[in-house]
Scaffold this active site. Structure first.
Site, PDB file in Angstrom:
ATOM      1  N   ASP A   1     -52.487 -18.240  24.189  1.00 53.69           N
ATOM      2  CA  ASP A   1     -51.331 -17.889  23.372  1.00 53.69           C
ATOM      3  C   ASP A   1     -51.088 -19.090  22.452  1.00 53.69           C
ATOM      4  OD1 ASP A   1     -49.161 -16.741  22.187  1.00 53.69           O
ATOM      5  OD2 ASP A   1     -48.111 -16.237  24.052  1.00 53.69           O
TER       6      ASP A   1
HETATM    7  C1  BGC Z   1     -46.604 -14.839  21.120  1.00 47.54           C
HETATM    8  C2  BGC Z   1     -47.839 -13.952  21.039  1.00 47.54           C
HETATM    9  C3  BGC Z   1     -48.304 -13.857  19.610  1.00 47.54           C
HETATM   10  C4  BGC Z   1     -48.572 -15.247  19.080  1.00 47.54           C
HETATM   11  C5  BGC Z   1     -49.047 -15.276  17.638  1.00 47.54           C
HETATM   12  C6  BGC Z   1     -46.811 -16.170  20.437  1.00 47.54           C
HETATM   13  O1  BGC Z   1     -45.610 -16.865  20.329  1.00 47.54           O
HETATM   14  O2  BGC Z   1     -46.263 -15.061  22.462  1.00 47.54           O
HETATM   15  O3  BGC Z   1     -47.550 -12.690  21.557  1.00 47.54           O
HETATM   16  O4  BGC Z   1     -49.442 -13.052  19.518  1.00 47.54           O
HETATM   17  O5  BGC Z   1     -47.367 -16.006  19.140  1.00 47.54           O
HETATM   18  O6  BGC Z   1     -48.015 -14.923  16.788  1.00 47.54           O
END
Ligand code: BGC
Length: 759
Positions: free
Chosen positions: A232
């Site tokens: 993530d």
């Molecule tokens: C979120 C993800 C997301 C990623 C990219 C993170 O903060 O938890 O779900 O895909 O950011 O935006």
């Protein structure tokens, strides 16, 4: 590209090139290596639309992305219980990705809804692992059928926003397997996501990104995952350890810092270069899978996709209450009241936020049916009562025959990044409902929210439609249901408790400091409420229709089976109402008697069917071992306890309409480690062991007390037969020495323990 060609490519890369390949080139791209012709590959958020950012990149939905179509969020798509429909949604998304050159859409977000107040529940699917896994699997299959990858996220046990980047989800093995891994297991096995996103949090103290057991042993070893794992955004903690654990791609990047650590580790021998090679191979596999499936001529039609969003939304709205008020007829004098009638809340905030090109509100769409009066009633910008707005709303309501109130949760309360403090709706909206109910007896509530709310006004209103966050076309779908063009067919993929405090995670959510103990174990959602026989507002699986379905003829093709067999279950469902409609047929399994503490009902399959008035369809389910099993922590495997099980067909977890019994025999013996501390009950529960032990269990003392002739015994008077039996049952083997009148020796007992352990 073949595996051999990929390997050959990797063999031509320098150590430094391989390390850079393992982190993003920027916020949304993998690294390109021009020298070798390796292209960059773009990934973008979703998952219920395309959040493709061009210039200003962020992971919180702050900066604008391209205009796109916003489909219903996970809360709604799950409520459709319609795998085919969600596959279609996936295929539409894939086409949009193809047109925009996006190789992987970052979703589905499929974490279990442990608490109703988790800020991201609107994105997630269910409190039930089967529903979460099946519906996420449907989206994955749909997207990937269009040659675009998905990233099932957030692996693993990321069930709250509070301290989401550091907290540790402390969970026992059985609960992890049955609930939290469970959702991912079925999606990975059935739909083979191209990538998986490792979550921010820790699990039992170790960062999810560093969990070799889950990222490699379970995901790849047991489930056959063959794509790459990415972090993530900003989840990386110890890059070298993570690479070794199976976390292939760091996103977005650490500006080369972590790549340097990888290079150093290979050079100083702490990281085997083969591990790095493998990660690069996995990444390139997916980069080229997309390249080979590119459809450069793909075009997307925002209007056609908007219509598709409306069609999907029609199946994501759950009719919760209907006291002969719906469907509405156009000849009535109808008022639409509430900000969300003209400015619906149709999606949540954060990384899934779509820059919608066209939003249809209920006010926009209602002209297809009739004209209505309108009053805003409240503003969702702050929770204050605006007396002018309120008075206007009450006036409009008092002049109408039916008042439809559009209320719910504002973005300010429900979003990625933080959890809700409770399950309450804003006070100004609750007050509006109360005041409107004072002047109009025909009130219908349309709810726009991504997770359960308390409904103190429920007895006063005649209808409630849970519209969830149903995408940019939600207004069209709402009026299609309100006016009966479509019969509602969605069901709740989560329980609506009466109040927040009833939720099983309430006492341990969101944890103390960075530690969150999942003390409720497997008793998440309905597994808890049903076992406790608690009153709930609306149970899991519940949802009304404008037509009626009658169930009959439940048949199993056998009445007993081994856990290696399968049973085929059929049931007839008839539409006995006047309107065409869809029904979700739910199959639950109940373990009639069990040594293991289990939920009363567990959903084991479901199917959605469409029936014309008077039409009957036979639904077929096939159940194997897993339908009856729990996760045994001695075997570290799924296990069925021999005995009777009920196969139950329900309209919800609380409304079982038909059931049949089946006897399932286990083919696996759970080994028991006996010691002198094992008690007689342990032996009684293992019939083979008990037969061997009987001659050693000389409990003369108790036999004497039980002797009917021994009427004079003071002990016999004080001890009932039941009590005596209990004393024996709970006697450890070492205790036999004290009560055998010297007939059993320590050597005898040691001999017995040895015999039992050699079984
Ligand atoms: C979120 C993800 C997301 C990623 C990219 C993170 O903060 O938890 O779900 O895909 O950011 O935006």
């Amino acid at each position: 590209m073949t595996q051999a060609e990929i390997k050959n490519l990797v063999s031509q890369m320098t150590l430094e090139e391989k390390a850079t390949m393992c982190s993003g080139a920027d916020f949304w791209h993998t690294e390109a290596i021009e020298r070798l012709g390796i292209p960059a590959s773009m990934v973008s958020d979703g998952p219920h639309g395309l959040r493709k950012q061009d210039d200003k990149a962020d992971h919180l939905g702050v900066n604008e992305s391209i205009k796109a179509v916003c489909f219903p969020a996970g809360c709604g798509t799950a409520a459709s219980f319609n795998r085919d429909l969600i596959k279609e949604m996936g295929a539409t998304l894939a086409n949009e990705c193809q047109a925009e050159g996006v190789s992987v859409i970052l979703g589905p977000a499929m974490n279990i809804k442990r608490s109703p107040v988790c800020g991201r529940n609107f994105e997630y699917y269910s409190e039930d692992p089967l529903v979460a896994g099946e519906m996420a699997g449907a989206l994955i299959s749909g997207v990937q059928s269009g040659g675009v990858g998905t990233s099932a996220k957030h692996f693993l046990a990321n069930n709250q926003e509070h301290r989401r980047m550091t907290c540790s989800s402390n969970i026992d093995e059985r609960t992890l397997r049955e609930i939290y891994l469970g959702a991912f297991e079925s999606a990975v096995k059935s739909s083979h996501p191209w990538t998986i996103m490792a979550s921010y949090n820790r699990i039992n103290g170790v960062h999810a990104t560093e969990q070799k057991e889950y990222l490699t042993d379970v995901l790849r070893g047991e489930w056959g995952f063959d794509g790459y794992v990415m972090s993530d955004w900003g989840a990386v903690n110890d890059r070298v350890a993570e690479l070794a654990a199976g976390m292939d791609l760091e996103m977005p990047s650490s500006n080369g810092e972590n790549d340097k650590l990888i290079v150093e580790a290979v050079k100083n021998g702490t990281l085997d270069e083969a591990v790095l090679d493998q990660a690069v191979e996995r990444i390139l596999n997916i980069v080229y899978r997309f390249e080979e499936n590119r459809k450069p001529d793909a075009v997307w039609d925002l209007d056609a996709d908007h219509e598709m969003a409306r069609k999907i939304a029609q199946e994501t709205m759950v009719l919760l209450k209907n006291d002969d008020i719906l469907p509405l007829t156009a000849d009535k004098k109808i008022a639409f009241i509430g900000q969300y009638a003209s400015k619906p809340r149709y999606q949540g905030g954060g990384s899934s936020h779509i820059n919608s090109r066209r939003i249809t509100s209920a006010m926009d769409a209602v002209s297809e049916y009739c004209t209505v009066t309108y009053a805003q009633g409240y503003s969702d910008k702050a929770d204050v009562i605006d007396e002018t707005m309120m008075a206007e709303a009450v006036k409009v309501a008092s002049e109408a025959e039916v008042a439809v109130l559009f209320v719910g949760l504002p973005d300010l309360i429900e979003s990625e990044g933080f959890d809700r403090p409770d399950m309450k709706m804003p006070k100004n909206q609750n007050e509006l409902i109360d005041r409107v109910c004072e002047v109009n007896k025909n009130v219908v509530i349309v709810l726009h929210n991504g997770a359960p709310v308390e409904m103190p006004w429920l007895p006063k209103v005649k209808g409630v439609l849970e519209a969830y966050l149903s995408g940019e076309a939600c207004g069209g779908a709402v009026v299609d249901i309100l006016f009966g063009k479509v019969s509602p067919s969605a069901k709740l993929p989560e329980t609506f408790p009466v109040k927040y405090e009833d939720n099983p995670s309430y006492l341990s959510f969101p944890g103390e400091g960075n530690e969150v103990n999942y003390t409720e174990g497997v008793f998440v959602g309905y597994r808890y409420y049903d076992r406790k026989k608690m009153d709930v507002l609306f149970p899991f699986g519940f949802g009304l229709s404008y037509t009626e379905f009658e169930y009959s003829n439940l048949k199993l093709d056998k009445t007993s089976m081994k856990d290696t067999d399968e049973v085929t279950v059929t049931v007839d469902v008839k539409n006995v109402g006047k309107m065409a409609g869809k029904e979700v047929v739910q199959l639950y399994v109940n373990d009639v008697e069990s040594k293991v503490i289990r939920p009363v009902n567990e959903l084991r399959d479901f199917v959605k069917i469409e029936l014309q008035p008077g039409e009957t369809k036979t639904v077929t389910f096939v159940l194997g071992k897993r339908a009856f099993a729990y996760f045994n922590t001695t075997l570290h495997d799924w296990h069925v306890e021999t005995g009777d099980f009920m196969i139950r067909i329900g309209k919800s977890s609380r409304d079982i309409v038909l059931e049949e019994k089946i006897y399932v025999e286990s083919t696996v013996r759970v080994p028991v480690k006996y010691t002198l501390d094992s008690c007689v009950l342990d032996l009684q529960e293992d019939p083979v062991a008990y037969e061997i032990a009987k001659p050693y269990l000389k409990l003369g003392f108790f036999e004497a007390q039980n002797n009917e002739d021994n009427d004079d015994s003071a002990t016999a008077e004080a001890m009932s037969k039941d009590m005596m039996e209990a004393m024996v049952r709970y006697m450890p083997l070492r205790g036999v020495l004290s009560f055998s009148n010297g007939e059993t020796t320590m050597d005898d007992l040691k001999e017995l323990v040895e015999k039992l352990n050699n079984l």
